[in-house]
Design a protein around this motif. Sequence first.
Motif, PDB file in Angstrom:
ATOM      1  N   PRO A   1      17.675  32.263  -1.653  1.00  0.00           N
ATOM      2  CA  PRO A   1      16.495  31.416  -1.868  1.00  0.00           C
ATOM      3  C   PRO A   1      16.054  30.696  -0.596  1.00  0.00           C
ATOM      4  O   PRO A   1      14.853  30.509  -0.381  1.00  0.00           O
ATOM      5  CB  PRO A   1      16.946  30.426  -2.951  1.00  0.00           C
ATOM      6  N   LEU A   2      16.995  30.296   0.246  1.00  0.00           N
ATOM      7  CA  LEU A   2      16.645  29.634   1.502  1.00  0.00           C
ATOM      8  C   LEU A   2      15.814  30.566   2.383  1.00  0.00           C
ATOM      9  O   LEU A   2      14.726  30.207   2.859  1.00  0.00           O
ATOM     10  CB  LEU A   2      17.934  29.210   2.220  1.00  0.00           C
ATOM     11  N   ARG A   3      16.323  31.776   2.593  1.00  0.00           N
ATOM     12  CA  ARG A   3      15.611  32.720   3.470  1.00  0.00           C
ATOM     13  C   ARG A   3      14.273  33.140   2.871  1.00  0.00           C
ATOM     14  O   ARG A   3      13.297  33.376   3.591  1.00  0.00           O
ATOM     15  CB  ARG A   3      16.495  33.945   3.745  1.00  0.00           C
ATOM     16  N   ARG A   4      14.202  33.239   1.562  1.00  0.00           N
ATOM     17  CA  ARG A   4      12.937  33.608   0.917  1.00  0.00           C
ATOM     18  C   ARG A   4      11.868  32.552   1.176  1.00  0.00           C
ATOM     19  O   ARG A   4      10.730  32.882   1.527  1.00  0.00           O
ATOM     20  CB  ARG A   4      13.156  33.804  -0.589  1.00  0.00           C
ATOM     21  N   VAL A   5      12.236  31.280   1.016  1.00  0.00           N
ATOM     22  CA  VAL A   5      11.268  30.202   1.239  1.00  0.00           C
ATOM     23  C   VAL A   5      10.826  30.183   2.702  1.00  0.00           C
ATOM     24  O   VAL A   5       9.637  30.039   3.007  1.00  0.00           O
ATOM     25  CB  VAL A   5      11.866  28.840   0.827  1.00  0.00           C
ATOM     26  N   VAL A   6      11.784  30.328   3.613  1.00  0.00           N
ATOM     27  CA  VAL A   6      11.433  30.339   5.038  1.00  0.00           C
ATOM     28  C   VAL A   6      10.492  31.503   5.344  1.00  0.00           C
ATOM     29  O   VAL A   6       9.499  31.357   6.064  1.00  0.00           O
ATOM     30  CB  VAL A   6      12.705  30.422   5.916  1.00  0.00           C
ATOM     31  N   SER A   7      10.773  32.679   4.772  1.00  0.00           N
ATOM     32  CA  SER A   7       9.928  33.846   5.004  1.00  0.00           C
ATOM     33  C   SER A   7       8.516  33.636   4.477  1.00  0.00           C
ATOM     34  O   SER A   7       7.533  34.036   5.103  1.00  0.00           O
ATOM     35  CB  SER A   7      10.560  35.069   4.332  1.00  0.00           C
ATOM     36  N   GLU A   8       8.401  32.968   3.327  1.00  0.00           N
ATOM     37  CA  GLU A   8       7.091  32.743   2.716  1.00  0.00           C
ATOM     38  C   GLU A   8       6.266  31.695   3.461  1.00  0.00           C
ATOM     39  O   GLU A   8       5.041  31.790   3.505  1.00  0.00           O
ATOM     40  CB  GLU A   8       7.262  32.292   1.259  1.00  0.00           C
ATOM     41  N   ARG A   9       6.940  30.707   4.064  1.00  0.00           N
ATOM     42  CA  ARG A   9       6.220  29.522   4.530  1.00  0.00           C
ATOM     43  C   ARG A   9       6.131  29.370   6.046  1.00  0.00           C
ATOM     44  O   ARG A   9       5.316  28.584   6.534  1.00  0.00           O
ATOM     45  CB  ARG A   9       6.883  28.254   3.962  1.00  0.00           C
ATOM     46  N   THR A  10       6.977  30.061   6.792  1.00  0.00           N
ATOM     47  CA  THR A  10       6.999  29.858   8.242  1.00  0.00           C
ATOM     48  C   THR A  10       5.868  30.629   8.910  1.00  0.00           C
ATOM     49  O   THR A  10       5.531  31.754   8.506  1.00  0.00           O
ATOM     50  CB  THR A  10       8.351  30.332   8.821  1.00  0.00           C
TER      51      THR A  10
ATOM     52  N   THR B   1      11.785  25.166   7.310  1.00  0.00           N
ATOM     53  CA  THR B   1      10.468  25.667   7.725  1.00  0.00           C
ATOM     54  C   THR B   1       9.761  24.658   8.611  1.00  0.00           C
ATOM     55  O   THR B   1       9.181  25.009   9.652  1.00  0.00           O
ATOM     56  CB  THR B   1       9.608  25.984   6.487  1.00  0.00           C
ATOM     57  N   ASN B   2       9.801  23.387   8.223  1.00  0.00           N
ATOM     58  CA  ASN B   2       9.176  22.338   9.047  1.00  0.00           C
ATOM     59  C   ASN B   2       9.801  22.293  10.440  1.00  0.00           C
ATOM     60  O   ASN B   2       9.103  22.126  11.447  1.00  0.00           O
ATOM     61  CB  ASN B   2       9.334  20.967   8.375  1.00  0.00           C
ATOM     62  N   LEU B   3      11.128  22.436  10.508  1.00  0.00           N
ATOM     63  CA  LEU B   3      11.815  22.369  11.794  1.00  0.00           C
ATOM     64  C   LEU B   3      11.520  23.603  12.646  1.00  0.00           C
ATOM     65  O   LEU B   3      11.360  23.501  13.869  1.00  0.00           O
ATOM     66  CB  LEU B   3      13.318  22.225  11.570  1.00  0.00           C
TER      67      LEU B   3
ATOM     68  N   LYS C   1       8.869  33.630  13.388  1.00  0.00           N
ATOM     69  CA  LYS C   1       9.908  34.409  12.710  1.00  0.00           C
ATOM     70  C   LYS C   1      10.373  35.620  13.502  1.00  0.00           C
ATOM     71  O   LYS C   1      11.390  36.219  13.181  1.00  0.00           O
ATOM     72  CB  LYS C   1       9.389  34.875  11.340  1.00  0.00           C
ATOM     73  N   ARG C   2       9.639  35.982  14.549  1.00  0.00           N
ATOM     74  CA  ARG C   2       9.901  37.266  15.205  1.00  0.00           C
ATOM     75  C   ARG C   2      11.263  37.332  15.871  1.00  0.00           C
ATOM     76  O   ARG C   2      11.921  38.361  15.848  1.00  0.00           O
ATOM     77  CB  ARG C   2       8.792  37.542  16.228  1.00  0.00           C
ATOM     78  N   GLU C   3      11.676  36.254  16.507  1.00  0.00           N
ATOM     79  CA  GLU C   3      12.945  36.263  17.243  1.00  0.00           C
ATOM     80  C   GLU C   3      13.913  35.226  16.678  1.00  0.00           C
ATOM     81  O   GLU C   3      14.677  34.622  17.414  1.00  0.00           O
ATOM     82  CB  GLU C   3      12.696  35.987  18.735  1.00  0.00           C
TER      83      GLU C   3
END
Length: 389
Positions: free
Chosen positions: A340-349, A313-315, A354-356
């Motif tokens: 779990p990786l994609r869930r965290v990214v979806s919640e925090r990014t 997410t930071n990157l 996230k669109r593209e």
Amino acid sequence: MGHLSVNVTGDQALVKKINKSLVLRTIRGASPLSRTRVSQLTGLNKATVSNLVAELCEDKLVIEAGPGESSGGRKPLMLHFNEGAGCVIGMELRVKEVAGVLCDFGGHILQEREAALPSHRPEEVLETLIALGRELTGLAPATPHGLVGIGIGVPGMVDEDGLILLAPNLGWESVDLKSGLERAFGVPVTIDNEANAGAQGELNYGEARGVRHLLYISAGSGIGSGIIIGGELYKGARGYAGETGHMTIEAQGRSCSCGNRGCWELYASEKTYDDADLPARTTGGLTRLAAAGDAVAAGHFARIGEYLGIGITNLINSFNPELIVIGGPLSEAREWLGEPLRRVVSERTLPYHKRELTIAFSKLGSRGTMIGAGIAALLAYLGEVRVRV
């Protein structure tokens, strides 16, 4: 007023070298294709293309086969990059072992070997690399160009001359492996950070062909990132970019061997196996147990996935990539890391990022760095020349 002296012969030779490299790169990236198509893609006139293609065929780097499709008249002969023209060796220096592949010019693995490291003493590591390289060299088929180079990915910071400046997981500072390897094998050796090598593997043979903005995350004994911006590998002002495993994600977190605290790789790499009460201490062992239904192994991978998501997410928020590829040994655990990786990214990014964006696990898996290191050696041999305007 004096006359401006111009080295016409030198200039012409350079232009020819640039054009020849451009033609070869075009054929390598889009074969099979006709001479007319090469002319269209490069902007070079047909006579120049024909002359350069003739030289490349004589060099055994390009072969003709056909016929191709025609819009009328004689069907053209098609040009192919000769993947069997020679071989390269790609190796990865890991914390506990060295792994290597012998590849043809198409990045196909012909042979694969690995060897345990007796210690982290540079001279013993060099001996292990030489022994592994000689074993692979002895297995190489007869080809027109033979072995043209060796590439190595290492877990640390490497300068533009191939000197390993800092490898915290090996306890190294200012270690020169390159000169000893070049003496042993008599071919050029390229050394780079293992994540940069992995990014090269993805760009050439993996998920990222044609991608302009890529983050390659190498997750294994540590974490590193290969950063592709505008289709080019970004190395930073001095060549040290991509040490993302040492970005802080826990302000008052655990102490790291780099001297910092709370580093990402302490929570999202194979380092987590050291402190946890786990039924196995390797990624291979844990994936086998997770596949058999072991809840502890699966749960540990899920926690690693969450922490990978935090760092990613930071990157994403920093670089706005179009594609993130996760490679290295932990990519073999994608079945338990992915959700779990994609869930965290979806919640925090941030939503616009996230669109593209696509997040994928490398199909090259733990071999990506070795293949990419070999490709770096191949590109150096083929003399890729980039012109800045």
